[in-house]
Design a protein around this motif. Structure first.
Motif, PDB file in Angstrom:
ATOM      1  N   GLY A   1       0.812  -1.222   0.000  1.00  0.00           N
ATOM      2  CA  GLY A   1       0.000   0.000   0.000  1.00  0.00           C
ATOM      3  C   GLY A   1       0.838   1.261   0.000  1.00  0.00           C
ATOM      4  O   GLY A   1       0.462   2.265  -0.615  1.00  0.00           O
ATOM      5  N   GLY A   2       1.945   1.238   0.687  1.00  0.00           N
ATOM      6  CA  GLY A   2       2.800   2.422   0.750  1.00  0.00           C
ATOM      7  C   GLY A   2       3.400   2.771  -0.594  1.00  0.00           C
ATOM      8  O   GLY A   2       3.326   3.923  -1.055  1.00  0.00           O
ATOM      9  N   LEU A   3       4.010   1.788  -1.254  1.00  0.00           N
ATOM     10  CA  LEU A   3       4.638   2.082  -2.554  1.00  0.00           C
ATOM     11  C   LEU A   3       3.585   2.403  -3.607  1.00  0.00           C
ATOM     12  O   LEU A   3       3.842   3.175  -4.545  1.00  0.00           O
ATOM     13  CB  LEU A   3       5.561   0.948  -2.994  1.00  0.00           C
ATOM     14  N   ALA A   4       2.361   1.815  -3.461  1.00  0.00           N
ATOM     15  CA  ALA A   4       1.283   2.142  -4.391  1.00  0.00           C
ATOM     16  C   ALA A   4       0.890   3.610  -4.263  1.00  0.00           C
ATOM     17  O   ALA A   4       0.685   4.313  -5.271  1.00  0.00           O
ATOM     18  CB  ALA A   4       0.078   1.251  -4.142  1.00  0.00           C
ATOM     19  N   ARG A   5       0.811   4.109  -3.034  1.00  0.00           N
ATOM     20  CA  ARG A   5       0.464   5.519  -2.819  1.00  0.00           C
ATOM     21  C   ARG A   5       1.549   6.444  -3.380  1.00  0.00           C
ATOM     22  O   ARG A   5       1.252   7.497  -3.941  1.00  0.00           O
ATOM     23  CB  ARG A   5       0.256   5.778  -1.325  1.00  0.00           C
ATOM     24  N   VAL A   6       2.810   6.057  -3.207  1.00  0.00           N
ATOM     25  CA  VAL A   6       3.899   6.861  -3.760  1.00  0.00           C
ATOM     26  C   VAL A   6       3.768   6.957  -5.279  1.00  0.00           C
ATOM     27  O   VAL A   6       3.895   8.033  -5.866  1.00  0.00           O
ATOM     28  CB  VAL A   6       5.266   6.264  -3.364  1.00  0.00           C
TER      29      VAL A   6
ATOM     30  N   GLY B   1       0.064  12.334  -9.831  1.00  0.00           N
ATOM     31  CA  GLY B   1      -1.044  13.271  -9.619  1.00  0.00           C
ATOM     32  C   GLY B   1      -2.403  12.622  -9.644  1.00  0.00           C
ATOM     33  O   GLY B   1      -3.405  13.275 -10.002  1.00  0.00           O
ATOM     34  N   ALA B   2      -2.486  11.356  -9.272  1.00  0.00           N
ATOM     35  CA  ALA B   2      -3.775  10.649  -9.279  1.00  0.00           C
ATOM     36  C   ALA B   2      -4.711  11.246  -8.225  1.00  0.00           C
ATOM     37  O   ALA B   2      -4.280  11.681  -7.151  1.00  0.00           O
ATOM     38  CB  ALA B   2      -3.563   9.169  -9.022  1.00  0.00           C
ATOM     39  N   ALA B   3      -5.987  11.258  -8.528  1.00  0.00           N
ATOM     40  CA  ALA B   3      -6.992  11.810  -7.609  1.00  0.00           C
ATOM     41  C   ALA B   3      -7.545  10.729  -6.692  1.00  0.00           C
ATOM     42  O   ALA B   3      -7.446   9.521  -6.975  1.00  0.00           O
ATOM     43  CB  ALA B   3      -8.119  12.447  -8.412  1.00  0.00           C
ATOM     44  N   ASP B   4      -8.129  11.190  -5.591  1.00  0.00           N
ATOM     45  CA  ASP B   4      -8.839  10.292  -4.668  1.00  0.00           C
ATOM     46  C   ASP B   4      -7.952   9.182  -4.127  1.00  0.00           C
ATOM     47  O   ASP B   4      -8.373   8.023  -4.023  1.00  0.00           O
ATOM     48  CB  ASP B   4     -10.067   9.674  -5.362  1.00  0.00           C
ATOM     49  N   VAL B   5      -6.745   9.530  -3.749  1.00  0.00           N
ATOM     50  CA  VAL B   5      -5.854   8.551  -3.123  1.00  0.00           C
ATOM     51  C   VAL B   5      -5.999   8.694  -1.609  1.00  0.00           C
ATOM     52  O   VAL B   5      -5.697   9.767  -1.060  1.00  0.00           O
ATOM     53  CB  VAL B   5      -4.383   8.774  -3.521  1.00  0.00           C
ATOM     54  N   PRO B   6      -6.491   7.683  -0.907  1.00  0.00           N
ATOM     55  CA  PRO B   6      -6.703   7.803   0.541  1.00  0.00           C
ATOM     56  C   PRO B   6      -5.386   8.010   1.275  1.00  0.00           C
ATOM     57  O   PRO B   6      -4.371   7.400   0.918  1.00  0.00           O
ATOM     58  CB  PRO B   6      -7.349   6.477   0.924  1.00  0.00           C
ATOM     59  N   PRO B   7      -5.343   8.883   2.264  1.00  0.00           N
ATOM     60  CA  PRO B   7      -4.099   9.098   3.019  1.00  0.00           C
ATOM     61  C   PRO B   7      -3.717   7.833   3.776  1.00  0.00           C
ATOM     62  O   PRO B   7      -4.589   7.087   4.236  1.00  0.00           O
ATOM     63  CB  PRO B   7      -4.457  10.243   3.967  1.00  0.00           C
ATOM     64  N   PRO B   8      -2.430   7.603   3.936  1.00  0.00           N
ATOM     65  CA  PRO B   8      -2.002   6.378   4.637  1.00  0.00           C
ATOM     66  C   PRO B   8      -2.122   6.536   6.145  1.00  0.00           C
ATOM     67  O   PRO B   8      -1.988   7.641   6.687  1.00  0.00           O
ATOM     68  CB  PRO B   8      -0.535   6.247   4.224  1.00  0.00           C
ATOM     69  N   ALA B   9      -2.353   5.434   6.818  1.00  0.00           N
ATOM     70  CA  ALA B   9      -2.319   5.428   8.276  1.00  0.00           C
ATOM     71  C   ALA B   9      -0.875   5.611   8.738  1.00  0.00           C
ATOM     72  O   ALA B   9       0.063   5.290   8.019  1.00  0.00           O
ATOM     73  CB  ALA B   9      -2.888   4.119   8.811  1.00  0.00           C
ATOM     74  N   GLN B  10      -0.716   6.130   9.965  1.00  0.00           N
ATOM     75  CA  GLN B  10       0.643   6.364  10.466  1.00  0.00           C
ATOM     76  C   GLN B  10       1.447   5.076  10.507  1.00  0.00           C
ATOM     77  O   GLN B  10       2.650   5.068  10.221  1.00  0.00           O
ATOM     78  CB  GLN B  10       0.580   7.000  11.851  1.00  0.00           C
ATOM     79  N   GLU B  11       0.789   3.964  10.858  1.00  0.00           N
ATOM     80  CA  GLU B  11       1.493   2.689  10.920  1.00  0.00           C
ATOM     81  C   GLU B  11       2.073   2.316   9.562  1.00  0.00           C
ATOM     82  O   GLU B  11       3.192   1.793   9.463  1.00  0.00           O
ATOM     83  CB  GLU B  11       0.533   1.582  11.403  1.00  0.00           C
ATOM     84  N   LEU B  12       1.311   2.613   8.495  1.00  0.00           N
ATOM     85  CA  LEU B  12       1.791   2.287   7.154  1.00  0.00           C
ATOM     86  C   LEU B  12       2.985   3.160   6.778  1.00  0.00           C
ATOM     87  O   LEU B  12       3.941   2.695   6.150  1.00  0.00           O
ATOM     88  CB  LEU B  12       0.665   2.465   6.138  1.00  0.00           C
ATOM     89  N   VAL B  13       2.962   4.439   7.183  1.00  0.00           N
ATOM     90  CA  VAL B  13       4.070   5.339   6.877  1.00  0.00           C
ATOM     91  C   VAL B  13       5.359   4.836   7.524  1.00  0.00           C
ATOM     92  O   VAL B  13       6.427   4.772   6.894  1.00  0.00           O
ATOM     93  CB  VAL B  13       3.757   6.772   7.364  1.00  0.00           C
TER      94      VAL B  13
END
Length: 486
Positions: free
Chosen positions: A383-388, A394-406
């Protein structure tokens, strides 16, 4: 050679057609081919298949070489290559009824037809045979003085020369192996020549601590440089290397061989050598036959994503990019991304580096892969590398990661960098930045449920220059180990 030879860096090879073209353009093989076409009924050879002295001037003239000893020596070398490769076939001298020996004869051999009518592989095969002759000769000392002594009827003793044929061959093999490794790890494959002092320094067998080299080590490097100079002068005409010899002015007024260059000197004056595409091909073949693992850039292109990510883990940066580009070529972005993400999973020791390589591969795919990345947003490992990836595009609607995931992604990233580069300056800067941006980083980091957490925190303690921060990192590492009972 070590009992279990290590895997060598991957090499980028030219095509067989390119290698064949280069082989035909080498001076020595070109001369051997011309002599094979020149040989005929009037050609006379001795018992060893060598051209008789009386024919050497004619052979040199046929090659367009200057008259005299130098031209004849080059013609003799080319003839020896022609015989050894089968470009020329010789008939030994025969003794007639009167007991007199008639000279042997020579004619074009069967391999000559391969030069013009064979496949590129055939041509490269003839060149490889020629190389073996040159390598054997390169380990032999200059016997010109001994030949003169023989002609004068004097006795000589090879042992008195201190010449150890096996030792010379081993030294040449070591030099070529180290040149191959330096070529593939230090950017020389891209065209940067290797300085002879640097190559000679890799051949120093010393238990001395790192620091100023001793006089003994400097003497060894100096002596080895001059031997390398002899080797590469002999190997350049067959196209194994490009070579810039030691500047003769360095030796002109000196009673001894030149020492290692000083820090302000032009190192090119001490000799430079570069492997050619033919050289990379030939040395890879020799090292492979000697038991080394000798990967080739591009050979993973037809394999699965798991083999790709595992295979490139220890590759240098440019080879990683080349291999990933070759693997992705011809594959659709979305299916390729799914395969890469699936192969990147795992809590084993190699998992962080696989995910780093996966991230590097995904940086090369287009927006068509967005759906595949969104599918793993909730995956604790991906999930982390996917968000990066999505944020960088510049993709839209990307949910923010939880602190644990960061924090998990941070530990995973540092673990991957440690595996890929060790204690590099880039990693040191990353560690300083993390500790500086997050005052409570270590208090949170030791709780991260990642198998490499303790190792990462210990590394941060080694790398951070601030003693207090380094101590906090070591305390956090101890807590992480205690938490998992390690």
């Amino acid at each position: 050679m070590p009992a279990h030879p290590p895997a060598l860096p991957p090499v980028r090879l030219a095509s067989e057609a390119e290698l064949a073209r280069d082989a035909l353009a080498t001076p020595l093989l070109g001369r051997a081919v011309r002599l094979a076409r020149w040989a005929g009924p009037a050609t006379r050879v001795g018992a060893g298949g060598e051209l008789l002295d009386a024919q050497l001037p004619e052979a040199a003239e046929a090659l367009g070489l200057p008259a005299g000893d130098e031209g004849e020596a080059q013609a003799s070398e080319a003839w020896r290559v022609a015989v050894d490769t089968g470009l020329v076939t010789v008939e030994d001298p025969v003794e007639n009824e009167g007991g007199e020996e008639s000279p042997g004869t020579a004619e074009a051999g069967p391999e000559l037809a391969l030069i013009t009518g064979g496949s590129p592989q055939d041509v490269v095969g003839v060149w490889e045979a020629a190389l073996e002759t040159v390598l054997a000769d390169a380990a032999v000392p200059d016997l010109e003085g001994l030949a003169e002594a023989l002609e004068a009827g004097e006795e000589f003793d090879l042992d008195a020369l201190g010449w150890d044929r096996e030792g010379e061959e081993d030294l040449l093999d070591e030099a070529l192996t180290n040149l191959y490794i330096l070529t593939l790890t230090a950017g020389a494959e891209a065209g940067t020549p290797v300085p002879l002092p640097a190559l000679a320094a890799t051949m120093v067998a010393s238990d001395e601590p790192v620091g100023e080299p001793s006089d003994e080590v400097l003497e060894f490097v100096s002596d080895t440089m001059m031997r390398l100079d002899d080797y590469f002068r002999a190997l350049e005409p067959i196209g194994l290397v490009e070579f810039w010899p030691v500047d003769e002015e360095l030796m002109a007024d000196a009673e001894e061989e030149p020492g290692a260059p000083g820090p302000q000197e032009d190192i090119s004056r001490y000799g430079m050598v570069r492997l050619t595409p033919l050289g990379r091909h030939a040395l890879r073949l020799r090292l492979s036959e000697a038991g080394y693992e000798t990967p080739v850039v591009g050979e993973l292109a037809g394999k699965g994503a798991d083999a790709l990510l595992d295979g490139i883990c220890d590759y240098p940066p440019q080879a990683v990019r080349d291999e990933l580009a070759a693997w992705l070529s011809g594959r659709e972005a979305a299916p390729a991304a799914r395969d890469l993400l699936a192969a990147a999973r795992g809590t084993d020791e190699g998992g962080p580096l696989r995910r780093l390589r996966c991230q590097e591969a995904l940086s090369l795919v287009g927006p068509e892969a967005e759906g595949a990345l969104r599918e793993v947003l909730d995956d604790p490992e991906l999930g982390g590398l996917a968000r990066v990836w999505l944020a960088e595009r510049g993709a839209a609607d990307v949910p923010p990661p939880a602190q644990e995931l960061v924090f998990w992604l941070t530990v995973d990233t540092i673990a991957a960098q440690l595996a890929a580069e060790g204690n590099s300056e880039e990693l040191r800067a990353l560690v300083e930045g993390l500790a500086g941006q997050h005052s409570g980083f270590f208090e949170a980091a030791w709780r991260v449920d990642h198998p490499a957490t303790a190792d990462v925190l210990e590394a941060m303690g080694r790398l951070h220059p601030d003693r207090k921060v380094a101590k906090d990192a070591r305390k956090a590492a101890f807590k992480a180990r205690s938490r998992h009972g390690a």
